[in-house]
Write a protein that holds these residues in place. Structure first.
Motif, PDB file in Angstrom:
ATOM      1  N   ALA A  13       4.602  54.800 -11.363  1.00  0.00           N
ATOM      2  CA  ALA A  13       4.894  54.963 -10.082  1.00  0.00           C
ATOM      3  C   ALA A  13       4.120  54.091  -9.154  1.00  0.00           C
ATOM      4  O   ALA A  13       4.766  53.544  -7.916  1.00  0.00           O
ATOM      5  CB  ALA A  13       4.785  56.439  -9.749  1.00  0.00           C
ATOM      6  N   GLN A  14       2.632  53.932  -9.392  1.00  0.00           N
ATOM      7  CA  GLN A  14       2.175  53.111  -8.112  1.00  0.00           C
ATOM      8  C   GLN A  14       2.415  51.799  -7.942  1.00  0.00           C
ATOM      9  O   GLN A  14       2.300  51.112  -7.031  1.00  0.00           O
ATOM     10  CB  GLN A  14       0.437  53.328  -8.319  1.00  0.00           C
ATOM     11  N   THR A  15       3.140  51.262  -8.944  1.00  0.00           N
ATOM     12  CA  THR A  15       3.574  49.877  -8.960  1.00  0.00           C
ATOM     13  C   THR A  15       5.030  49.625  -8.176  1.00  0.00           C
ATOM     14  O   THR A  15       5.426  48.594  -7.977  1.00  0.00           O
ATOM     15  CB  THR A  15       3.753  48.970 -10.108  1.00  0.00           C
ATOM     16  N   VAL A  16       5.536  50.785  -7.961  1.00  0.00           N
ATOM     17  CA  VAL A  16       7.043  50.656  -7.271  1.00  0.00           C
ATOM     18  C   VAL A  16       6.633  50.496  -5.705  1.00  0.00           C
ATOM     19  O   VAL A  16       5.985  51.293  -5.103  1.00  0.00           O
ATOM     20  CB  VAL A  16       7.625  51.655  -7.439  1.00  0.00           C
ATOM     21  N   LYS A  17       7.322  49.454  -5.030  1.00  0.00           N
ATOM     22  CA  LYS A  17       7.185  49.149  -3.800  1.00  0.00           C
ATOM     23  C   LYS A  17       7.784  50.253  -2.883  1.00  0.00           C
ATOM     24  O   LYS A  17       8.723  50.606  -3.090  1.00  0.00           O
ATOM     25  CB  LYS A  17       7.715  47.811  -3.326  1.00  0.00           C
ATOM     26  N   SER A  18       7.291  50.416  -1.841  1.00  0.00           N
ATOM     27  CA  SER A  18       7.713  51.348  -0.871  1.00  0.00           C
ATOM     28  C   SER A  18       8.760  50.781   0.080  1.00  0.00           C
ATOM     29  O   SER A  18       8.211  49.673   0.633  1.00  0.00           O
ATOM     30  CB  SER A  18       6.752  52.260  -0.078  1.00  0.00           C
ATOM     31  N   ASN A  19       9.856  50.983   0.095  1.00  0.00           N
ATOM     32  CA  ASN A  19      10.820  50.323   1.100  1.00  0.00           C
ATOM     33  C   ASN A  19      10.706  50.835   2.360  1.00  0.00           C
ATOM     34  O   ASN A  19      11.330  50.296   3.412  1.00  0.00           O
ATOM     35  CB  ASN A  19      12.601  50.561   0.717  1.00  0.00           C
ATOM     36  N   THR A  20       9.881  51.581   2.690  1.00  0.00           N
ATOM     37  CA  THR A  20       9.590  52.012   3.816  1.00  0.00           C
ATOM     38  C   THR A  20       8.093  51.387   4.446  1.00  0.00           C
ATOM     39  O   THR A  20       7.760  51.623   5.645  1.00  0.00           O
ATOM     40  CB  THR A  20       9.408  53.646   3.956  1.00  0.00           C
ATOM     41  N   ASP A  21       7.520  50.636   3.665  1.00  0.00           N
ATOM     42  CA  ASP A  21       6.198  49.912   4.094  1.00  0.00           C
ATOM     43  C   ASP A  21       6.447  49.113   5.269  1.00  0.00           C
ATOM     44  O   ASP A  21       7.540  48.180   5.090  1.00  0.00           O
ATOM     45  CB  ASP A  21       5.929  49.090   2.946  1.00  0.00           C
ATOM     46  N   PRO A  22       5.784  49.325   6.381  1.00  0.00           N
ATOM     47  CA  PRO A  22       6.013  48.791   7.649  1.00  0.00           C
ATOM     48  C   PRO A  22       6.015  47.020   7.489  1.00  0.00           C
ATOM     49  O   PRO A  22       6.700  46.407   8.187  1.00  0.00           O
ATOM     50  CB  PRO A  22       4.936  49.056   8.654  1.00  0.00           C
ATOM     51  N   ARG A  23       5.272  46.454   6.548  1.00  0.00           N
ATOM     52  CA  ARG A  23       5.139  45.084   6.269  1.00  0.00           C
ATOM     53  C   ARG A  23       6.321  44.666   5.558  1.00  0.00           C
ATOM     54  O   ARG A  23       7.017  43.622   6.159  1.00  0.00           O
ATOM     55  CB  ARG A  23       3.971  44.755   5.574  1.00  0.00           C
ATOM     56  N   HIS A  24       6.809  45.316   4.703  1.00  0.00           N
ATOM     57  CA  HIS A  24       8.132  45.048   3.910  1.00  0.00           C
ATOM     58  C   HIS A  24       9.182  45.090   5.076  1.00  0.00           C
ATOM     59  O   HIS A  24      10.067  44.274   5.064  1.00  0.00           O
ATOM     60  CB  HIS A  24       8.170  46.207   2.910  1.00  0.00           C
ATOM     61  N   LEU A  25       9.459  45.873   5.803  1.00  0.00           N
ATOM     62  CA  LEU A  25      10.418  46.201   6.794  1.00  0.00           C
ATOM     63  C   LEU A  25      10.459  45.078   7.806  1.00  0.00           C
ATOM     64  O   LEU A  25      11.366  44.389   8.291  1.00  0.00           O
ATOM     65  CB  LEU A  25      10.342  47.579   7.525  1.00  0.00           C
ATOM     66  N   LYS A  26       9.111  44.590   8.368  1.00  0.00           N
ATOM     67  CA  LYS A  26       9.038  43.674   9.207  1.00  0.00           C
ATOM     68  C   LYS A  26       9.664  42.338   8.585  1.00  0.00           C
ATOM     69  O   LYS A  26      10.281  41.377   9.113  1.00  0.00           O
ATOM     70  CB  LYS A  26       7.500  43.345   9.989  1.00  0.00           C
ATOM     71  N   ARG A  27       9.252  41.868   7.207  1.00  0.00           N
ATOM     72  CA  ARG A  27       9.548  40.643   6.541  1.00  0.00           C
ATOM     73  C   ARG A  27      11.290  40.921   6.571  1.00  0.00           C
ATOM     74  O   ARG A  27      11.770  39.665   6.701  1.00  0.00           O
ATOM     75  CB  ARG A  27       9.123  40.612   5.382  1.00  0.00           C
ATOM     76  N   ILE A  28      11.893  41.919   6.294  1.00  0.00           N
ATOM     77  CA  ILE A  28      13.338  42.068   6.268  1.00  0.00           C
ATOM     78  C   ILE A  28      13.930  41.598   7.709  1.00  0.00           C
ATOM     79  O   ILE A  28      14.750  40.824   7.630  1.00  0.00           O
ATOM     80  CB  ILE A  28      13.619  43.504   5.789  1.00  0.00           C
ATOM     81  N   LYS A  29      13.431  42.168   8.755  1.00  0.00           N
ATOM     82  CA  LYS A  29      13.850  41.815  10.158  1.00  0.00           C
ATOM     83  C   LYS A  29      13.480  40.207  10.250  1.00  0.00           C
ATOM     84  O   LYS A  29      14.396  39.729  10.844  1.00  0.00           O
ATOM     85  CB  LYS A  29      13.052  42.737  11.110  1.00  0.00           C
ATOM     86  N   ILE A  30      12.508  39.564   9.763  1.00  0.00           N
ATOM     87  CA  ILE A  30      12.237  38.137  10.231  1.00  0.00           C
ATOM     88  C   ILE A  30      13.301  37.491   9.329  1.00  0.00           C
ATOM     89  O   ILE A  30      13.865  36.676   9.918  1.00  0.00           O
ATOM     90  CB  ILE A  30      10.853  37.862   9.892  1.00  0.00           C
ATOM     91  N   LEU A  31      13.560  38.022   8.015  1.00  0.00           N
ATOM     92  CA  LEU A  31      14.629  37.373   7.185  1.00  0.00           C
ATOM     93  C   LEU A  31      15.887  37.403   8.078  1.00  0.00           C
ATOM     94  O   LEU A  31      16.364  36.175   7.971  1.00  0.00           O
ATOM     95  CB  LEU A  31      14.492  37.857   5.817  1.00  0.00           C
ATOM     96  N   LYS A  32      16.418  38.362   8.375  1.00  0.00           N
ATOM     97  CA  LYS A  32      17.660  38.350   8.933  1.00  0.00           C
ATOM     98  C   LYS A  32      17.509  37.696  10.442  1.00  0.00           C
ATOM     99  O   LYS A  32      18.549  36.965  10.628  1.00  0.00           O
ATOM    100  CB  LYS A  32      17.885  39.922   9.377  1.00  0.00           C
ATOM    101  N   SER A  33      16.598  37.501  11.196  1.00  0.00           N
ATOM    102  CA  SER A  33      16.652  36.727  12.220  1.00  0.00           C
ATOM    103  C   SER A  33      16.585  35.035  11.683  1.00  0.00           C
ATOM    104  O   SER A  33      17.409  34.258  12.552  1.00  0.00           O
ATOM    105  CB  SER A  33      15.300  37.101  13.127  1.00  0.00           C
TER     106      SER A  33
END
Length: 142
Positions: free
Chosen positions: A16-36
């Protein structure tokens, strides 16, 4: 307790500890930057999310071109190109983020937003790219 890895086509059990959280703020920021960045490719409108990357786009694109030499930039899938630009910028500027984390995040974004072959292409291009950039002095923090 093992959980199913949704990103894996084989759906193998992994800790379980190796599964990324889709709510991690760094991950979410990367998604926003990617879309931009993806939108910027069509509109050329910058915003605070992509400004630093756009400011270095010539250098970033030169590195991408030399690491994916069989593919001219205009032939690279636009999603893959946005992911590569983000990862390349992070490799050059986010020295506190480990290389492995940047590449892993890029591959995960490619799996989520790209085509079937995107994750392999992004991983291969970034593998070639890291050889071209100056050595990074990393800490254990991302």
């Amino acid at each position: 307790m093992p959980v199913k890895n949704a990103a894996s086509s084989k759906n193998r059990d992994i800790p379980a500890q190796t599964v990324k959280s889709n709510t991690d703020p760094r991950h979410l920021k990367r998604i926003k930057i990617l879309k931009s960045l993806f939108a910027w490719q069509f509109t050329k409108n910058t915003d605070p999310l992509n400004q630093e990357i756009v400011d270095q786009i010539d250098k970033i694109d030169q590195l991408i071109s030399s690491s994916a030499s069989k593919w001219p930039l205009e032939k690279i899938n636009k999603v893959d190109l946005a992911i590569l630009r983000l990862a390349c910028w992070e490799l050059l500027n986010k020295l506190q983020t480990p290389t492995k984390v940047i590449i892993d995040e890029a591959v995960e974004l490619a799996k989520r937003y790209g085509s079937k072959s995107s994750s392999g292409f992004v991983n291969g291009a970034l593998g070639s790219l890291i050889i071209q950039i100056p050595p990074r002095h990393e800490s254990n923090k991302s």
